[in-house]
Design a protein around this motif. Structure first.
Motif, short mmCIF file in Angstrom:
data_model
loop_
_atom_site.label_atom_id
_atom_site.label_comp_id
_atom_site.label_asym_id
_atom_site.label_seq_id
_atom_site.Cartn_x
_atom_site.Cartn_y
_atom_site.Cartn_z
N LEU A 90 65.78 6.06 -17.97
CA LEU A 90 65.08 4.78 -17.83
C LEU A 90 65.60 3.86 -16.71
O LEU A 90 64.79 3.17 -16.08
CB LEU A 90 65.10 4.01 -19.16
CG LEU A 90 64.10 4.50 -20.21
CD1 LEU A 90 64.22 3.67 -21.47
CD2 LEU A 90 62.67 4.41 -19.67
N PRO A 91 66.91 3.81 -16.42
CA PRO A 91 67.37 2.90 -15.36
C PRO A 91 66.69 3.15 -14.02
O PRO A 91 66.73 2.30 -13.13
CB PRO A 91 68.87 3.19 -15.27
CG PRO A 91 69.24 3.70 -16.61
CD PRO A 91 68.04 4.46 -17.10
N LEU A 92 66.05 4.32 -13.89
CA LEU A 92 65.27 4.62 -12.69
C LEU A 92 64.24 3.53 -12.40
O LEU A 92 63.86 3.31 -11.25
CB LEU A 92 64.54 5.95 -12.94
CG LEU A 92 64.19 6.82 -11.76
CD1 LEU A 92 65.44 7.21 -11.02
CD2 LEU A 92 63.49 8.08 -12.27
N ALA A 93 63.80 2.85 -13.47
CA ALA A 93 62.75 1.84 -13.31
C ALA A 93 63.29 0.49 -12.84
O ALA A 93 62.52 -0.45 -12.65
CB ALA A 93 61.99 1.68 -14.62
N ILE A 94 64.61 0.37 -12.70
CA ILE A 94 65.16 -0.92 -12.31
C ILE A 94 65.54 -0.89 -10.83
O ILE A 94 66.46 -0.18 -10.45
CB ILE A 94 66.41 -1.26 -13.14
CG1 ILE A 94 66.11 -1.05 -14.63
CG2 ILE A 94 66.87 -2.69 -12.87
CD1 ILE A 94 67.32 -1.26 -15.52
N PRO A 95 64.83 -1.63 -9.97
CA PRO A 95 65.24 -1.70 -8.57
C PRO A 95 66.67 -2.27 -8.50
O PRO A 95 67.04 -3.11 -9.32
CB PRO A 95 64.23 -2.66 -7.94
CG PRO A 95 63.07 -2.69 -8.87
CD PRO A 95 63.61 -2.42 -10.23
N SER A 96 67.44 -1.81 -7.51
CA SER A 96 68.87 -2.17 -7.49
C SER A 96 69.08 -3.68 -7.42
O SER A 96 69.97 -4.23 -8.06
CB SER A 96 69.56 -1.49 -6.31
OG SER A 96 69.17 -2.11 -5.10
N TYR A 97 68.21 -4.41 -6.68
CA TYR A 97 68.44 -5.86 -6.58
C TYR A 97 68.06 -6.56 -7.87
O TYR A 97 68.58 -7.63 -8.18
CB TYR A 97 67.70 -6.46 -5.37
CG TYR A 97 66.21 -6.20 -5.35
CD1 TYR A 97 65.70 -5.08 -4.73
CD2 TYR A 97 65.33 -7.10 -5.94
CE1 TYR A 97 64.34 -4.85 -4.70
CE2 TYR A 97 63.97 -6.87 -5.91
CZ TYR A 97 63.48 -5.73 -5.29
OH TYR A 97 62.14 -5.51 -5.27
N VAL A 98 67.15 -5.95 -8.67
CA VAL A 98 66.85 -6.53 -9.98
C VAL A 98 68.05 -6.35 -10.89
O VAL A 98 68.44 -7.26 -11.64
CB VAL A 98 65.59 -5.90 -10.58
CG1 VAL A 98 65.34 -6.43 -11.99
CG2 VAL A 98 64.38 -6.16 -9.70
#
Lengths: 509, 347
Positions: A90-98
């Motif tokens: 799931l962390p794939l869905a979080i852009p790094s700056y978010v």
């Protein structure tokens, strides 16, 4: 095969790669001594140390976490491994700056007055969203290993653990290595997280050179170094990926279920470690987003602002998606229909831009805008051009697959029925390619929404998207105002992430 | 329906083609007269499909000319050739209905009208099939639609690229008959490519045998079958019985006795070609003696390997199952009709 298709394919590739070409032209205009002095300056040595150290540490951590989780999920009898597999991806869905925003705003809640920034903070944040790039290919590769080979090893007298290390892991190794190198590329190219967390890396320095008075030589020199660095890693990564697909074609695939190591009394520590890691990666930004978003939307006027930025994001993403897809189509048909040397070179060139640092492309397009395409500077078109350069490989992959699945016999049938080649392409090949083109378009759109550095550098004045709003508010530590944008970005980014995860789950069945 | 007058003569002259270093066609010359059906038959990899694609305009030959009614069309693109094509699996457009597939090549005005129905009727399909999707059709129906689609533009020539090979045996024969009937009724010149010699012999007015990129022989089916140019061609076209013999004055002496010759042959040692159906099984006292070594039962007939008493040569014999053959049995053999003599040194 008409000559004009080759010409068109060359043209579209040329348009997409124009910014990179122009960067080379500009670099060559400086006296070699000046350029080399800028490349090998003390500052770039400092930046290189930080960039490479961050990349190395994050990559190693990603390998440990990603491979560990993959082995637990695919090759042990760990209870609840299926839910762990989904959660771990799931962390794939979080852009790094978010994620950076999430961690920083969480820190602000938990211990106000302290700062969450620097090398260590960046390592934690970037690792937490990057390890799925190792986890997913590693899990897929471990599932693909033919159980018959493990059975053969067991029949030859090797124990289960010995078999696992001498047969199973060996075959998954190229896929794992390729995943690790992908992580490295993402870390090198990352701009948002390192900037929010204030780590001086190449990407941040390039952006600074652009925003502060514009030190052109410095910007170009740093961009060139960054470009070369990424491409070297890309070439190595490509080699490992090819080895991995070659392994995958040996054997007729898994007929029997994969062998699993019985986890026994290691279950408790394994569960704690695995879920601890995954939940940290998800829960910290998740909780921060939920808390701050709740406070954010209760501020009067915020919904209208969010809505406006959302529409702007969709608009610019649709433009970028349409332009990139349009450039990809002739190239895809050419690659699929004529496997010539020129076609292969064009394909390789197009993939060269795969996951290039957005700041490099952004800077190149800015320079193009202020010195050559002056009429277009500050217009949406230059922004779209930057998206084309960055996203062409995303649109090209599905389009080539679609063109390959449309049989060339149908084009010939159309030609035998009196239609010129162009009409045959438009009325037969293109409709058959539509689903592939559509999914490529969607993928580009969703990736454009997430894109930060090139959007920041090239957006027309006063034009704000979800990503730029989040960036501005985080910079002011206005966490409540930033959070609604972060929530929307995660929701949009979840769509392609979910596609990747569901593909893995299908493979597991 | 039929093209005007005698038009539709296709001539392939001196066609050579190479892919890189690999020469797939050597100087092939073939004429398909207007209104006739020609079959190109050859084993896979013999270059027959390359020849067809050259005629269609998808390939430009390295050497040679494609002529249509005396006009050189070698460099004319496929879509301006007035040549129809039906390929192995029909190549129907999966995203278009049957009606729109058939209408694809028609001028805009005819796409909606009665023409689609006429064409469906021509290939014996009901008019309401126009609304079906290609994936709702059986293999035979798909080929009929492909034929209707190709005939829609009233091409002077229709090229058939193994159009029946994806169908199973019974359906293949029925579809072939139906296609033959349609092509005769429209007077369209047809060029069929196949690896199935029976199909070639039964379909065409003229058969061309191609092997290793070279045209071995062309002519009427019965000529080709009865007077093959060489033993390799003979064996390719059907089962062959080959015996050694001595020729004198139009007759040959061989292990099966004295046989008349179908061709002119110099006196002396030759190889003789007979077809298994020319060898009649009789009571032992009425023919040349042979010992049945092995027999394969096929329902309607039995194929037996027989060793001849005199020369010890082994030949294959086909016998209708009115009187079954058993291994170990001694039988009599008698030749009906004439043999073909080939000079030694061939195959």
């Amino acid at each position: 095969m008409p000559w004009w298709l080759a010409a068109l394919a060359c043209l579209t590739t040329g348009v997409a790669l124009l910014p990179l070409f122009y960067l080379g032209v500009r670099a060559a205009q400086y006296p070699a001594a000046d350029f080399l002095a800028a490349v090998f300056s003390e500052r770039s040595a400092r930046l290189a140390t930080a960039s490479l150290a961050l990349t190395a540490v994050v990559t190693v951590l990603c390998l440990v976490i990603g491979v560990g989780l993959a082995v637990l999920v695919t090759r042990t009898t760990l209870p609840g491994r299926r839910s762990l597999a989904v959660a771990a991806a799931l962390p794939l869905a979080i852009p790094s700056y978010v994620a950076a925003f999430g961690w920083q705003s969480m820190n602000h809640l938990v211990s106000p007055g302290t700062t969450f920034e620097g090398f260590f903070a960046a390592t934690v944040v970037i690792t937490s969203v990057t390890y799925p790039y190792v986890f997913l290919p590693a899990a897929a590769a471990l599932l693909r290993v033919d159980p018959a080979q493990e059975e053969a090893a067991r029949a030859l007298g090797r124990g289960p653990v010995n078999t696992f290390f001498s047969v199973t892991v060996r075959q998954a190794a190229p896929a794992i290595t390729s995943g690790g190198l992908l992580c490295a590329i993402y870390v090198i190219a990352d701009f948002g997280a390192v900037s929010i967390l204030r780590v001086d890396t190449f990407t941040r320095a390039v952006f600074t050179s652009f925003s502060m008075g514009f030190d052109r030589l410095g910007g170009i020199a740093l961009s060139s170094v960054l470009l070369v660095l990424t491409m070297v890693v890309l070439v190595v990564e490509g080699r490992f990926r090819r080895t991995s697909t070659r392994y995958a074609t040996v054997g007729s695939g898994a007929a029997a279920p994969a062998m699993r190591l019985s986890i026994g009394r290691w279950a408790a520590p394994a569960l704690i470690l695995a879920w601890g890691t995954v939940l940290t990666a998800l829960a910290v930004p998740g909780a921060a987003l939920a808390y701050w978003a709740y406070r954010g939307v209760s501020t009067p006027g915020s919904l209208a602002e969010v809505g406006g930025a959302f529409m702007n994001s969709l608009w610019v993403a649709a433009l970028g998606g349409a332009a990139t897809t349009a450039l990809a189509i002739p190239l895809a048909v050419y690659i699929a229909r004529r496997p010539s040397r020129l076609a292969r070179s064009l394909e390789r060139l197009a993939y060269l831009a795969h996951s290039l640092p957005g700041v490099v492309v952004g800077l190149s397009v800015v320079m193009l805008g202020i010195s050559v395409l002056t009429g277009l500077y500050q217009s949406m078109w230059l922004l779209v051009l930057a998206y084309c350069t960055l996203m062409l490989p995303l649109a090209l992959g599905p389009a080539v697959a679609a063109a390959l699945s449309a049989p060339p016999e149908l084009e010939e049938a159309a030609r035998a029925l009196g239609k010129p080649t162009l009409i045959a392409y438009l009325r037969i090949t293109l409709p058959l390619m539509a689903p592939g083109i559509g999914s490529g378009f969607l993928l580009v759109m969703l990736t454009v929404v997430k894109e930060l550095p090139a959007t920041l550098m090239l957006r027309p004045t006063g034009f704000d998207t979800l990503a730029t709003r989040l960036w501005t508010y985080t910079g002011n530590e206005s966490f409540a105002a930033a959070a609604p944008f972060a929530v929307l970005l995660v929701m949009l980014a979840a769509i392609p992430a979910w596609l990747m995860i569901s593909r893995l789950l299908k493979e597991e069945k | 329906m039929s093209p005007a007058g005698d038009s539709g003569t296709l001539q392939l002259t001196g066609i050579s083609h190479r892919y890189g270093a690999h020469q797939v066609l050597h100087n092939v010359t073939l004429e398909c007269p207007a209104g006739t059906a020609t079959a190109i038959v050859g084993p896979s990899g013999s270059g027959k499909t390359t020849l067809l694609r050259t005629a269609a305009g998808f390939l430009t030959p390295s050497q040679g000319q494609v002529m249509l009614d005396g006009t050189d069309i070698t460099s004319r693109p496929a879509h301006r050739r007035s040549i129809g094509l039906v390929s192995q699996d029909g190549a129907l457009f999966p995203h278009l209905s049957v009606g729109r597939n058939i209408g694809f090549g028609l001028p805009r005005g005819q796409r909606g009208g009665s023409r689609i129905g006429e064409l469906l009727d021509l290939v014996s399909l009901p008019a309401d099939y126009a609304d079906r999707r290609p994936d709702q059709l059986s293999g035979g129906q798909r080929q009929r639609v492909a034929l209707a689609r190709a005939l829609g533009r009233r091409p002077q020539i229709i090229l058939l690229d193994e159009p029946f090979s994806a169908l199973d045996a019974g359906l293949r024969e029925r579809t072939r008959k139906a296609v033959q009937k349609v092509l005769r009724s429209t007077g369209t010149t047809a060029l069929l490519v196949t690896h199935d010699q029976d199909e070639a012999l039964s379909f065409a007015d003229s058969v061309a045998v191609i092997q290793e990129g070279t045209l071995r022989q062309a002519g009427a089916p019965e000529n080709i079958y009865n007077l093959p140019a060489d033993l390799a061609t003979a064996r390719f076209l059907g089962e062959a019985v080959v015996l050694e013999g001595q020729v004198s004055a139009g007759w040959a002496e061989c292990a099966l006795g004295r046989v008349p010759l179908r061709n002119e042959s110099p006196t002396g040692f030759v190889h003789l070609l007979l077809r298994p159906e020319q060898i009649e099984v009789t009571e032992p006292e009425q023919g040349i003696l042979g010992l049945v070594l092995d027999a394969d039962y096929f329902g309607h007939d039995t194929t037996a390997v027989v060793r001849l008493h005199g020369s010890q040569e082994e030949i294959r014999v086909r016998q209708l199952n009115t009187q079954p053959l058993e291994p170990g049995e001694t039988i009599g053999l008698r030749v009906t009709g004439a043999a073909v003599a080939y000079p030694p040194g061939g195959h």
